[in-house]
Design a protein around this motif. Structure first.
Motif, PDB file in Angstrom:
ATOM      1  N   GLN A   1     -18.160  40.121  -0.957  1.00  0.00           N
ATOM      2  CA  GLN A   1     -18.641  40.661   0.628  1.00  0.00           C
ATOM      3  C   GLN A   1     -17.787  41.836   0.935  1.00  0.00           C
ATOM      4  OE1 GLN A   1     -17.502  37.502  -0.225  1.00  0.00           O
ATOM      5  NE2 GLN A   1     -18.468  35.864   0.830  1.00  0.00           N
ATOM      6  N   LEU A   2     -16.487  42.017  -0.018  1.00  0.00           N
ATOM      7  CA  LEU A   2     -15.922  43.128   0.056  1.00  0.00           C
ATOM      8  C   LEU A   2     -15.967  44.315  -0.789  1.00  0.00           C
ATOM      9  CD1 LEU A   2     -12.245  41.623   0.871  1.00  0.00           C
ATOM     10  CD2 LEU A   2     -13.910  42.599   2.518  1.00  0.00           C
ATOM     11  N   SER A   3     -16.234  43.878  -2.202  1.00  0.00           N
ATOM     12  CA  SER A   3     -16.323  44.768  -3.236  1.00  0.00           C
ATOM     13  C   SER A   3     -18.050  45.459  -2.976  1.00  0.00           C
ATOM     14  CB  SER A   3     -16.608  44.212  -4.695  1.00  0.00           C
ATOM     15  OG  SER A   3     -17.358  42.991  -4.677  1.00  0.00           O
ATOM     16  N   GLY A   4     -18.635  44.629  -2.284  1.00  0.00           N
ATOM     17  CA  GLY A   4     -20.259  45.358  -2.014  1.00  0.00           C
ATOM     18  C   GLY A   4     -20.338  46.328  -0.611  1.00  0.00           C
ATOM     19  N   ARG A   5     -19.325  47.057  -0.674  1.00  0.00           N
ATOM     20  CA  ARG A   5     -18.977  48.135   0.466  1.00  0.00           C
ATOM     21  C   ARG A   5     -18.793  49.448  -0.379  1.00  0.00           C
ATOM     22  NH1 ARG A   5     -17.467  45.288   5.641  1.00  0.00           N
ATOM     23  NH2 ARG A   5     -18.367  43.213   5.248  1.00  0.00           N
TER      24      ARG A   5
ATOM     25  N   GLN B   1     -29.979  39.809  16.394  1.00  0.00           N
ATOM     26  CA  GLN B   1     -30.026  39.894  17.699  1.00  0.00           C
ATOM     27  C   GLN B   1     -29.930  41.497  18.135  1.00  0.00           C
ATOM     28  OE1 GLN B   1     -28.458  37.276  20.695  1.00  0.00           O
ATOM     29  NE2 GLN B   1     -27.569  35.960  19.166  1.00  0.00           N
ATOM     30  N   GLY B   2     -29.453  42.453  17.306  1.00  0.00           N
ATOM     31  CA  GLY B   2     -29.463  43.672  17.765  1.00  0.00           C
ATOM     32  C   GLY B   2     -28.194  44.380  18.221  1.00  0.00           C
ATOM     33  N   LEU B   3     -27.038  43.386  18.131  1.00  0.00           N
ATOM     34  CA  LEU B   3     -25.946  44.084  18.580  1.00  0.00           C
ATOM     35  C   LEU B   3     -25.194  44.795  17.376  1.00  0.00           C
ATOM     36  CD1 LEU B   3     -23.501  44.446  20.623  1.00  0.00           C
ATOM     37  CD2 LEU B   3     -22.362  42.334  19.526  1.00  0.00           C
ATOM     38  N   TRP B   4     -25.398  44.483  16.035  1.00  0.00           N
ATOM     39  CA  TRP B   4     -24.734  44.981  15.124  1.00  0.00           C
ATOM     40  C   TRP B   4     -25.751  45.555  13.873  1.00  0.00           C
ATOM     41  CZ3 TRP B   4     -20.792  40.502  14.120  1.00  0.00           C
ATOM     42  CH2 TRP B   4     -19.850  40.574  15.231  1.00  0.00           C
ATOM     43  N   MET B   5     -25.226  46.280  13.235  1.00  0.00           N
ATOM     44  CA  MET B   5     -25.943  46.748  11.937  1.00  0.00           C
ATOM     45  C   MET B   5     -25.092  46.160  10.656  1.00  0.00           C
ATOM     46  SD  MET B   5     -27.272  50.559  12.490  1.00  0.00           S
ATOM     47  CE  MET B   5     -28.632  50.605  11.367  1.00  0.00           C
ATOM     48  N   PRO B   6     -25.720  45.706   9.596  1.00  0.00           N
ATOM     49  CA  PRO B   6     -24.628  45.217   8.656  1.00  0.00           C
ATOM     50  C   PRO B   6     -23.996  46.334   7.919  1.00  0.00           C
ATOM     51  CG  PRO B   6     -27.073  44.600   8.277  1.00  0.00           C
ATOM     52  CD  PRO B   6     -27.012  45.606   9.426  1.00  0.00           C
ATOM     53  N   VAL B   7     -22.635  46.185   7.072  1.00  0.00           N
ATOM     54  CA  VAL B   7     -21.928  47.052   6.548  1.00  0.00           C
ATOM     55  C   VAL B   7     -22.441  47.159   4.998  1.00  0.00           C
ATOM     56  CG1 VAL B   7     -19.389  47.734   5.853  1.00  0.00           C
ATOM     57  CG2 VAL B   7     -20.267  46.757   8.092  1.00  0.00           C
ATOM     58  N   GLU B   8     -22.469  45.755   4.442  1.00  0.00           N
ATOM     59  CA  GLU B   8     -22.755  45.840   2.892  1.00  0.00           C
ATOM     60  C   GLU B   8     -23.967  46.324   2.432  1.00  0.00           C
ATOM     61  OE1 GLU B   8     -21.562  41.285   1.620  1.00  0.00           O
ATOM     62  OE2 GLU B   8     -21.604  41.377   3.909  1.00  0.00           O
ATOM     63  N   THR B   9     -23.657  47.012   1.430  1.00  0.00           N
ATOM     64  CA  THR B   9     -25.070  47.862   1.040  1.00  0.00           C
ATOM     65  C   THR B   9     -26.110  47.141   0.485  1.00  0.00           C
ATOM     66  OG1 THR B   9     -23.938  47.809  -1.453  1.00  0.00           O
ATOM     67  CG2 THR B   9     -23.463  49.666   0.077  1.00  0.00           C
ATOM     68  N   LYS B  10     -25.971  45.714   0.087  1.00  0.00           N
ATOM     69  CA  LYS B  10     -26.936  44.773  -0.146  1.00  0.00           C
ATOM     70  C   LYS B  10     -28.181  44.624   0.813  1.00  0.00           C
ATOM     71  CE  LYS B  10     -25.230  40.367   0.875  1.00  0.00           C
ATOM     72  NZ  LYS B  10     -24.630  39.006   0.371  1.00  0.00           N
ATOM     73  N   TYR B  11     -27.799  44.888   2.078  1.00  0.00           N
ATOM     74  CA  TYR B  11     -28.623  44.737   3.166  1.00  0.00           C
ATOM     75  C   TYR B  11     -29.570  45.735   3.345  1.00  0.00           C
ATOM     76  CZ  TYR B  11     -25.670  40.558   4.042  1.00  0.00           C
ATOM     77  OH  TYR B  11     -25.336  39.207   3.961  1.00  0.00           O
ATOM     78  N   TYR B  12     -29.315  46.696   2.512  1.00  0.00           N
ATOM     79  CA  TYR B  12     -30.019  48.196   2.629  1.00  0.00           C
ATOM     80  C   TYR B  12     -30.762  48.331   1.406  1.00  0.00           C
ATOM     81  CZ  TYR B  12     -27.242  48.725   6.938  1.00  0.00           C
ATOM     82  OH  TYR B  12     -26.727  48.704   8.057  1.00  0.00           O
ATOM     83  N   ALA B  13     -30.596  47.448   0.471  1.00  0.00           N
ATOM     84  CA  ALA B  13     -31.108  47.545  -1.055  1.00  0.00           C
ATOM     85  C   ALA B  13     -32.758  47.683  -1.086  1.00  0.00           C
ATOM     86  CB  ALA B  13     -30.442  46.552  -1.727  1.00  0.00           C
ATOM     87  N   ASP B  14     -33.385  46.964  -0.370  1.00  0.00           N
ATOM     88  CA  ASP B  14     -35.006  47.062  -0.646  1.00  0.00           C
ATOM     89  C   ASP B  14     -35.524  46.400   0.782  1.00  0.00           C
ATOM     90  OD1 ASP B  14     -34.622  44.040  -0.728  1.00  0.00           O
ATOM     91  OD2 ASP B  14     -34.435  44.483  -2.836  1.00  0.00           O
TER      92      ASP B  14
END
Length: 473
Positions: A136-140, A374-387
Motif C-alpha cells: 500500500q506504500l510501495s505502490g506509490r 462516493q466522489g470525495l477522494w481520488m486514489p493515490v496508489e498507482t494500481k488504481y490507474y493501471a487499466d
C-alpha cells in the motif's frame, strides 16, 4: 466540503486542509470497498490489547465513512481496538494542545507544514522503513510522500485531489452555449473562457456585460467563480502559463514574473473589468469570501454558471439534484491542473508501534474506504490507474459523470503538478505574507503587478528551499 491539504490561502473549509479520501465496490480492482455505515469507530469491545486513536477532520459524510473503516479494522485485528477522534473545527489548535502534552493520537490527518514540523521535532515517525514492507506504500510515486530529510518521510496522503471546472448544465443548455471541454487537449484558451463567461453573465434585465446598458450593480448570474486567494485557482493557471511561485532552488521568488502577473491580472479583470465573476463580497462571503456558499449551492441557485474548485466537490454534487458537469481548466501554454493531498502521520509517542503501523497502512489503503466511489477522494496508489478495470472499480457508478474519465482521471495522470505548499519549506511564514497580498489583488484596489512586485522583498527572505524528493523509492 474539501480535501486534506495544506497551505491554502483562504477558506477554512476543505481548501485549507485538503481532507481526502466513495458506493459499494465493484468486484474489480477494489474488492474491499464497502458501503458506508454508522458506528463509533471501535470505541468499545472486549479486547484488552492495544488501544489506538485515529484523529481526523471532515464533514458528516467523511465521519461516517471513517468510522466504518475503523470498525472494519477492529473486526480484522484481534490485537487492537481503535477510538475515532473527529475534530470538525479548529484542528490546528487541537493538534498543538495534544503535541504539547505528548499525547498525539497514534494515527492522524495532518496538513503538510505541521507534519514537517512535527517530523523535524521527532514527534512523528519516519515511515520510510515501512515502505518496502507494505505494498500500500510501495505502490506509490515518490512525490506522494512528504520527505522532510534525505530518505526520511513523515507520511503519505490517504487520497488525492485536483482542480476542475464545474458547471450547471441547465444554464448552458438554456443559453445555447457549448459545454466546457472535458479533455485536456481541447482545453479552452483564456479568451474562450472569457467569451463563454460573458454569454452566461446576466443582470436583472437579462443583459450581458458586452451588451449596451448592462447594469454591473445588479448582476443576478455570473458566468464564473474563480477565487484567486486560494492556490487551487491560481497555481495551476500560473503553471499552465510557464510560471511558478519560486525557482527550482526554492530560494528565489518568481511570482512577479510576466507569466504570473498575466494570470493574476486576468483573474482580477474577470471581476472588475469584464464583470463576469463575483467579488468575495458579491458571493455573500464578506470581504474575503470566507463565508460564501459552497460551489454546489452557487451552481444550484444559478448564482454562477461555472466555478473553479476541487474534485472533492463531487461528493456534494452527487447528493444534490443539480445537473452538473466537469470540465478541464483553461490553458495558457499547456493544460495543467494541481494535485494535492494531506499527510497521514504516525505518532512517535504511540505505545503500540506494531499495531499503529498496521492501522496507518490500513487507513491509506484505497480499498478500505468508500469515499473514493462516493466522489470525495481520488486514489493515490498507482494500481488504481493501471487499466480500465482498475479505474472503473472506483468511477463506474452514479456519483461520477460520464466525462469524469477524461476530465479528472486522465487529467490527473497526464497534466497534474504538485501543489507548491506541499514541498516548500517555511510555508506558515510565507503564507502569512502571501495571503493578505493576494486578497489585496482580489479586492481590485491594486493592479496585480504592483502587489506581486512588492511581495518579492517580503517573501524572498523567508524562502528556505524545497524539501528533498527522491527520484525513486
Amino acid at each position: 466540503m474539501r480535501p486534506e491539504l495544506t497551505g491554502n490561502l483562504r477558506r477554512p473549509s476543505r481548501r485549507d486542509m485538503l481532507r481526502m479520501g466513495g458506493l459499494a465496490a465493484t468486484a474489480a480492482m477494489v474488492p474491499g470497498l464497502a458501503a458506508c455505515g454508522g458506528g463509533g469507530g471501535g470505541t468499545s469491545g472486549s479486547k484488552s490489547e492495544a488501544k489506538l486513536q485515529f484523529m481526523y477532520w471532515g464533514s458528516a459524510f467523511e465521519k461516517t465513512a471513517i468510522e466504518k473503516m475503523l470498525q472494519d479494522f477492529d473486526a480484522k485485528h484481534d490485537d487492537a481496538t481503535v477510538q475515532a477522534v473527529h475534530v470538525p473545527g479548529d484542528y490546528q489548535t487541537k493538534v498543538n494542545t495534544l503535541v504539547a502534552s505528548n499525547s498525539l493520537p497514534d494515527v492522524a490527518y495532518m496538513d503538510a507544514p505541521t507534519a514537517y514540523r512535527l517530523a523535524e521535532q521527532g514527534k512523528v515517525v519516519d515511515i520510510s522503513k515501512y515502505i518496502k514492507k507494505y505494498p500500500q506504500l510501495s505502490g506509490r510515486k515518490p512525490d506522494n510522500f512528504f520527505w522532510y530529510d534525505d530518505g526520511k518521510t513523515c507520511g503519505t496522503p490517504g487520497a488525492s485531489e485536483i482542480t476542475l471546472l464545474w458547471y450547471n448544465k441547465d444554464i448552458f443548455s438554456g443559453a445555447g452555449v457549448d459545454l466546457p471541454p472535458a479533455e485536456a487537449s481541447k482545453a479552452w484558451s483564456w479568451d474562450q473562457l472569457l467569451e463563454t463567461a460573458d454569454k452566461l453573465t446576466l443582470d436583472q434585465s437579462g443583459k450581458r456585460p458586452s451588451d449596451s446598458g448592462f447594469d454591473s450593480e445588479k448582476i443576478r448570474q455570473f458566468g464564473i467563480s474563480a477565487p484567486m486567494s486560494t492556490q487551487w485557482t491560481w497555481y495551476p493557471l500560473v503553471r499552465s502559463n510557464g510560471g511558478d511561485i519560486v525557482d527550482e532552488s526554492g530560494k528565489k521568488f518568481t511570482l512577479n514574473s510576466p507569466e504570473c502577473v498575466e494570470v493574476f491580472q486576468n483573474l482580477q479583470d474577470l471581476i472588475y473589468k469584464h464583470r463576469v465573476a463575483p467579488s468575495p463580497a458579491q458571493l455573500g462571503g464578506g470581504d474575503t469570501g470566507s463565508n460564501a456558499p459552497t460551489t454546489t449551492v452557487q451552481l444550484q441557485t444559478k448564482r454562477v454558471a461555472m466555478a473553479i474548485d476541487g474534485q472533492w466537490v463531487l461528493l456534494d454534487m452527487a447528493k444534490s439534484n443539480l445537473k452538473y458537469g466537469i470540465g478541464v481548466l483553461p490553458s495558457y501554454q499547456e493544460p495543467i491542473t494541481m494535485q494535492a493531498g494531506s499527510c497521514r502521520v504516525l505518532s512517535a509517542a504511540t505505545k503500540s508501534p506494531e499495531q499503529a503501523i498496521e492501522l496507518y497502512v490500513y487507513s491509506v489503503d484505497g480499498q478500505n474506504s468508500d469515499l473514493f466511489q462516493q466522489g470525495l477522494w481520488m486514489p493515490v496508489e498507482t494500481k488504481y490507474y493501471a487499466d480500465d478495470k482498475a479505474i472503473d472499480s472506483w468511477i463506474k457508478n452514479d456519483a461520477h459523470p460520464p466525462e469524469y474519465r477524461t476530465a479528472a482521471v486522465d487529467y490527473r495522470i497526464n497534466n497534474a503538478v504538485r501543489d507548491y505548499s506541499q514541498g516548500l519549506r517555511n510555508m506558515p511564514a510565507i503564507s502569512e505574507v502571501l495571503t493578505p497580498a493576494l486578497q489585496q489583488i482580489e479586492t481590485g484596489k491594486v493592479p496585480a503587478k504592483k502587489v506581486l512586485d512588492e511581495l518579492k522583498d517580503k517573501v524572498e527572505p523567508l524562502l528556505q528551499g524545497w524539501y528533498p524528493t527522491p527520484s525513486s523509492l
